[in-house]
Design a protein around this motif. Structure first.
Motif, PDB file in Angstrom:
ATOM      1  N   GLY A   1       0.812  -1.203   0.000  1.00 25.49           N
ATOM      2  CA  GLY A   1       0.000   0.000   0.000  1.00 25.49           C
ATOM      3  C   GLY A   1       0.849   1.258   0.000  1.00 25.49           C
ATOM      4  O   GLY A   1       0.497   2.257  -0.629  1.00 25.49           O
ATOM      5  N   ALA A   2       1.973   1.217   0.696  1.00 21.89           N
ATOM      6  CA  ALA A   2       2.868   2.376   0.717  1.00 21.89           C
ATOM      7  C   ALA A   2       3.428   2.651  -0.674  1.00 21.89           C
ATOM      8  O   ALA A   2       3.542   3.813  -1.094  1.00 21.89           O
ATOM      9  CB  ALA A   2       3.999   2.131   1.707  1.00 21.89           C
ATOM     10  N   ASP A   3       3.785   1.606  -1.399  1.00 24.62           N
ATOM     11  CA  ASP A   3       4.270   1.773  -2.778  1.00 24.62           C
ATOM     12  C   ASP A   3       3.197   2.408  -3.651  1.00 24.62           C
ATOM     13  O   ASP A   3       3.487   3.279  -4.483  1.00 24.62           O
ATOM     14  CB  ASP A   3       4.664   0.422  -3.386  1.00 24.62           C
ATOM     15  N   LEU A   4       1.953   1.967  -3.449  1.00 30.42           N
ATOM     16  CA  LEU A   4       0.855   2.495  -4.253  1.00 30.42           C
ATOM     17  C   LEU A   4       0.591   3.962  -3.918  1.00 30.42           C
ATOM     18  O   LEU A   4       0.362   4.786  -4.808  1.00 30.42           O
ATOM     19  CB  LEU A   4      -0.400   1.660  -4.009  1.00 30.42           C
ATOM     20  N   ALA A   5       0.654   4.301  -2.634  1.00 27.25           N
ATOM     21  CA  ALA A   5       0.407   5.683  -2.212  1.00 27.25           C
ATOM     22  C   ALA A   5       1.465   6.638  -2.742  1.00 27.25           C
ATOM     23  O   ALA A   5       1.222   7.844  -2.862  1.00 27.25           O
ATOM     24  CB  ALA A   5       0.349   5.759  -0.687  1.00 27.25           C
ATOM     25  N   ALA A   6       2.644   6.096  -3.077  1.00 25.55           N
ATOM     26  CA  ALA A   6       3.726   6.945  -3.590  1.00 25.55           C
ATOM     27  C   ALA A   6       3.519   7.346  -5.047  1.00 25.55           C
ATOM     28  O   ALA A   6       4.235   8.210  -5.553  1.00 25.55           O
ATOM     29  CB  ALA A   6       5.063   6.213  -3.443  1.00 25.55           C
ATOM     30  N   GLN A   7       2.541   6.721  -5.712  1.00 29.51           N
ATOM     31  CA  GLN A   7       2.313   7.006  -7.130  1.00 29.51           C
ATOM     32  C   GLN A   7       1.296   8.131  -7.295  1.00 29.51           C
ATOM     33  O   GLN A   7       0.323   8.228  -6.540  1.00 29.51           O
ATOM     34  CB  GLN A   7       1.807   5.751  -7.863  1.00 29.51           C
ATOM     35  N   SER A   8       1.503   8.944  -8.297  1.00 30.27           N
ATOM     36  CA  SER A   8       0.566  10.028  -8.579  1.00 30.27           C
ATOM     37  C   SER A   8      -0.682   9.482  -9.260  1.00 30.27           C
ATOM     38  O   SER A   8      -0.675   8.388  -9.847  1.00 30.27           O
ATOM     39  CB  SER A   8       1.216  11.070  -9.485  1.00 30.27           C
ATOM     40  N   LEU A   9      -1.766  10.245  -9.218  1.00 25.61           N
ATOM     41  CA  LEU A   9      -2.994   9.850  -9.898  1.00 25.61           C
ATOM     42  C   LEU A   9      -2.752   9.737 -11.397  1.00 25.61           C
ATOM     43  O   LEU A   9      -3.257   8.816 -12.054  1.00 25.61           O
ATOM     44  CB  LEU A   9      -4.107  10.862  -9.610  1.00 25.61           C
ATOM     45  N   ALA A  10      -1.966  10.654 -11.955  1.00 24.69           N
ATOM     46  CA  ALA A  10      -1.680  10.622 -13.395  1.00 24.69           C
ATOM     47  C   ALA A  10      -0.951   9.329 -13.774  1.00 24.69           C
ATOM     48  O   ALA A  10      -1.238   8.718 -14.813  1.00 24.69           O
ATOM     49  CB  ALA A  10      -0.849  11.838 -13.789  1.00 24.69           C
ATOM     50  N   PHE A  11      -0.011   8.914 -12.938  1.00 23.65           N
ATOM     51  CA  PHE A  11       0.727   7.667 -13.202  1.00 23.65           C
ATOM     52  C   PHE A  11      -0.226   6.475 -13.181  1.00 23.65           C
ATOM     53  O   PHE A  11      -0.178   5.602 -14.058  1.00 23.65           O
ATOM     54  CB  PHE A  11       1.817   7.486 -12.151  1.00 23.65           C
ATOM     55  N   LEU A  12      -1.095   6.429 -12.181  1.00 26.86           N
ATOM     56  CA  LEU A  12      -2.026   5.318 -12.067  1.00 26.86           C
ATOM     57  C   LEU A  12      -3.025   5.314 -13.225  1.00 26.86           C
ATOM     58  O   LEU A  12      -3.392   4.251 -13.740  1.00 26.86           O
ATOM     59  CB  LEU A  12      -2.759   5.375 -10.724  1.00 26.86           C
ATOM     60  N   GLU A  13      -3.472   6.480 -13.640  1.00 25.77           N
ATOM     61  CA  GLU A  13      -4.389   6.557 -14.779  1.00 25.77           C
ATOM     62  C   GLU A  13      -3.740   6.038 -16.052  1.00 25.77           C
ATOM     63  O   GLU A  13      -4.385   5.381 -16.878  1.00 25.77           O
ATOM     64  CB  GLU A  13      -4.873   7.998 -14.975  1.00 25.77           C
ATOM     65  N   ALA A  14      -2.461   6.325 -16.209  1.00 24.34           N
ATOM     66  CA  ALA A  14      -1.750   5.875 -17.403  1.00 24.34           C
ATOM     67  C   ALA A  14      -1.649   4.359 -17.470  1.00 24.34           C
ATOM     68  O   ALA A  14      -1.610   3.774 -18.557  1.00 24.34           O
ATOM     69  CB  ALA A  14      -0.349   6.498 -17.443  1.00 24.34           C
ATOM     70  N   HIS A  15      -1.619   3.710 -16.310  1.00 21.01           N
ATOM     71  CA  HIS A  15      -1.427   2.263 -16.280  1.00 21.01           C
ATOM     72  C   HIS A  15      -2.692   1.467 -15.947  1.00 21.01           C
ATOM     73  O   HIS A  15      -2.800   0.295 -16.324  1.00 21.01           O
ATOM     74  CB  HIS A  15      -0.340   1.908 -15.259  1.00 21.01           C
ATOM     75  N   PHE A  16      -3.654   2.105 -15.256  1.00 26.34           N
ATOM     76  CA  PHE A  16      -4.827   1.349 -14.805  1.00 26.34           C
ATOM     77  C   PHE A  16      -6.152   1.994 -15.185  1.00 26.34           C
ATOM     78  O   PHE A  16      -7.203   1.540 -14.741  1.00 26.34           O
ATOM     79  CB  PHE A  16      -4.760   1.145 -13.294  1.00 26.34           C
ATOM     80  N   GLY A  17      -6.128   3.030 -15.990  1.00 26.19           N
ATOM     81  CA  GLY A  17      -7.343   3.617 -16.533  1.00 26.19           C
ATOM     82  C   GLY A  17      -8.325   4.057 -15.471  1.00 26.19           C
ATOM     83  O   GLY A  17      -7.978   4.711 -14.484  1.00 26.19           O
ATOM     84  N   SER A  18      -9.592   3.678 -15.659  1.00 21.76           N
ATOM     85  CA  SER A  18     -10.657   4.131 -14.769  1.00 21.76           C
ATOM     86  C   SER A  18     -10.535   3.565 -13.357  1.00 21.76           C
ATOM     87  O   SER A  18     -11.175   4.066 -12.427  1.00 21.76           O
ATOM     88  CB  SER A  18     -12.022   3.743 -15.357  1.00 21.76           C
TER      89      SER A  18
END
Length: 359
Positions: A203-220
Motif C-alpha cells: 500500500g505504501a508503494d501504491l500511495a507513492a504514485q501520482s494519480l496521473a501515473f495510475l491513470e496511465a497504467h490502470f485507466g478508470s
C-alpha cells in the motif's frame, strides 16, 4: 464521506463467515468436526470449492485441483456441495443483520457490509452480531469495523478465524500502507502482476504514485486505487442494490480449435472476469459461455446455481464444463466469453434442482 478526515465518518462493518461451506458441513455432520474437509469432488478434474481450517494447515485451498489437495492431505475428506442449505443459512444470518440495520449490502452467501452509522459503538454491534451468529447457527464469523468499506473488508480478514479487527479513522492510511496490494479488494492476480512489474508491492508503494501515473497504467480503476492507498473510499453501503451481469470476452488473432488451447484461452477470460467481479462486488446465479466461430456464427450455453455465487472455483468449473460440452468444435473459434448474471432477486430463489455443478 468515507474520508478519514471527515467530521462524522461512517461506521461500517464487514462480516465474513469462516470457511462457510465447510463449516456448515462440519456442523451438520458431527463426525467431520476437527477433520480436514474439502467441499468439492474427487473425480480426476474435480476442484476444491472450500476447505476447512484443518485442511488448510496442509496447504489445501479453494480452487485447488482435487488430486493436488489429496496429495497434500491423504486423509482429506471430500463432500459434495449443498447450495440450497448454504442459501438457507445465509438467509438466517441476514435476518440477524436486519435486527441492527436496514443498510445491508450482501456480497455473496457468506459476507456482507453493514452501515451502522449512528450507533455509539460499531465494535459492540459487531460483537453482538458475531455472538448471535454463533448461538443461532452454530457457526463463527469474523468482522472488520472501520470508517469505509475498503478498510472494513481488509480488516475482517486480519484476525481470521472467529476474530474482529477495528481500524479507526486515524489509523486507516497506516494500516493500508503495511499490506500487500494483492490483498486489496479488486486487485486480482493479473493486476497484482502488473503492479509488481511497476515496483508496486505494498500500500505504501501504491500511495507513492501520482494519480496521473495510475491513470496511465490502470485507466478508470486509478481513482479508486489512489484513494484506497490513502485510506479513502467513498462508496456507500448499497442496500437492495440491483445486481447486474458482469462479463469478459477475448477475440483471438488466430482461430483456435484444439481443446487444450481452448481451455487455456478460457482461463485467461476467467482471469479478466474475476477481476471485474471483484471490482464490482457482483454475484449471480448463472454462468454463461459465449462462443463465436470462424464463420461468425455465435452460440451461448449457460449453467445455473441455486443461489448467488462469486467464487472463481465455481465459475471456472461451470465455464470449463460448458466448453467441454462443445468440444470437438466444428470450426475454429475466434472469440470466447464468460458472463456471470443474476436473473432473480434473492428471495426468488430458483429451484433446488438447479444446483448446477457436479463437483
Amino acid at each position: 464521506m468515507a474520508d478519514p478526515t471527515a467530521t462524522n465518518p461512517r461506521k461500517i462493518i464487514h462480516i465474513d463467515m469462516d470457511a462457510f461451506y465447510a463449516s456448515v458441513e462440519q456442523r451438520d455432520r458431527p463426525e467431520l468436526r476437527g477433520k480436514p474437509l474439502a467441499v468439492g469432488g474427487t473425480r480426476e478434474r474435480g476442484v476444491v470449492a472450500a476447505a476447512s481450517y484443518e485442511a488448510r494447515t496442509f496447504g489445501v485451498r479453494s480452487a485447488m485441483a482435487s488430486v493436488t489437495a489429496r496429495r497434500r492431505c491423504p486423509e482429506l475428506i471430500f463432500v459434495k456441495p449443498r447450495f440450497d442449505v448454504y442459501a438457507e443459512v445465509s438467509r438466517q444470518i441476514r435476518g440477524i443483520f436486519a435486527d441492527y440495520t436496514e443498510a445491508i449490502e450482501p456480497l455473496s452467501l457468506d459476507e456482507a457490509y453493514l452501515d451502522v452509522t449512528g450507533v455509539e459503538s460499531a465494535r459492540d454491534v459487531a460483537q453482538q452480531i458475531r455472538a448471535r451468529i454463533r448461538a443461532e447457527t452454530g457457526l463463527t464469523a469474523s468482522a472488520g469495523v472501520s470508517y469505509n468499506k475498503f478498510i472494513a473488508k481488509l480488516a475482517s480478514d486480519q484476525n481470521k478465524p472467529d476474530g474482529i479487527c477495528v481500524i479507526p479513522p486515524g489509523a486507516g492510511a497506516r494500516f493500508v500502507a503495511s499490506l500487500p496490494v494483492k490483498r486489496f479488494h479488486g486487485v486480482g492476480p493479473r493486476t497484482a502482476e502488473r503492479m509488481a512489474a511497476l515496483g508496486i508491492e505494498t500500500g505504501a508503494d501504491l500511495a507513492a504514485q501520482s494519480l496521473a501515473f495510475l491513470e496511465a497504467h490502470f485507466g478508470s480503476f486509478a481513482a479508486y486505487l489512489h484513494g484506497a492507498a490513502r485510506g479513502i473510499d467513498d462508496r456507500p453501503v448499497r442496500a437492495n442494490r440491483i445486481r447486474k451481469s458482469v462479463g469478459a470476452e477475448r477475440t483471438f488473432f488466430e482461430d483456435i480449435s484444439e481443446p487444450a488451447a481452448l481451455a487455456e484461452a478460457l482461463e485467461r477470460v476467467l482471469d479478466a472476469l474475476m477481476e471485474r467481479i471483484e471490482r464490482s462486488e457482483s454475484s449471480g446465479r448463472t454462468v454463461t459461455l459465449k462462443v463465436k466461430y470462424s464463420d461468425f456464427r455465435q452460440i451461448t450455453r449457460a449453467k445455473s446455481f441455486a443461489a448467488p455465487i462469486c467464487e472463481r472455483v465455481l465459475i471456472g468449473e461451470a465455464g470449463r464444463t460448458l466448453l467441454a460440452g462443445l468440444c470437438p468444435v466444428p470450426l475454429g473459434v475466434r472469440l470466447l466469453g464468460l458472463t456471470l448474471s443474476s436473473l432473480a432477486r434473492e428471495e426468488e430463489e430458483v429451484a433446488v434442482s438447479q444446483l448446477g455443478l457436479d463437483l
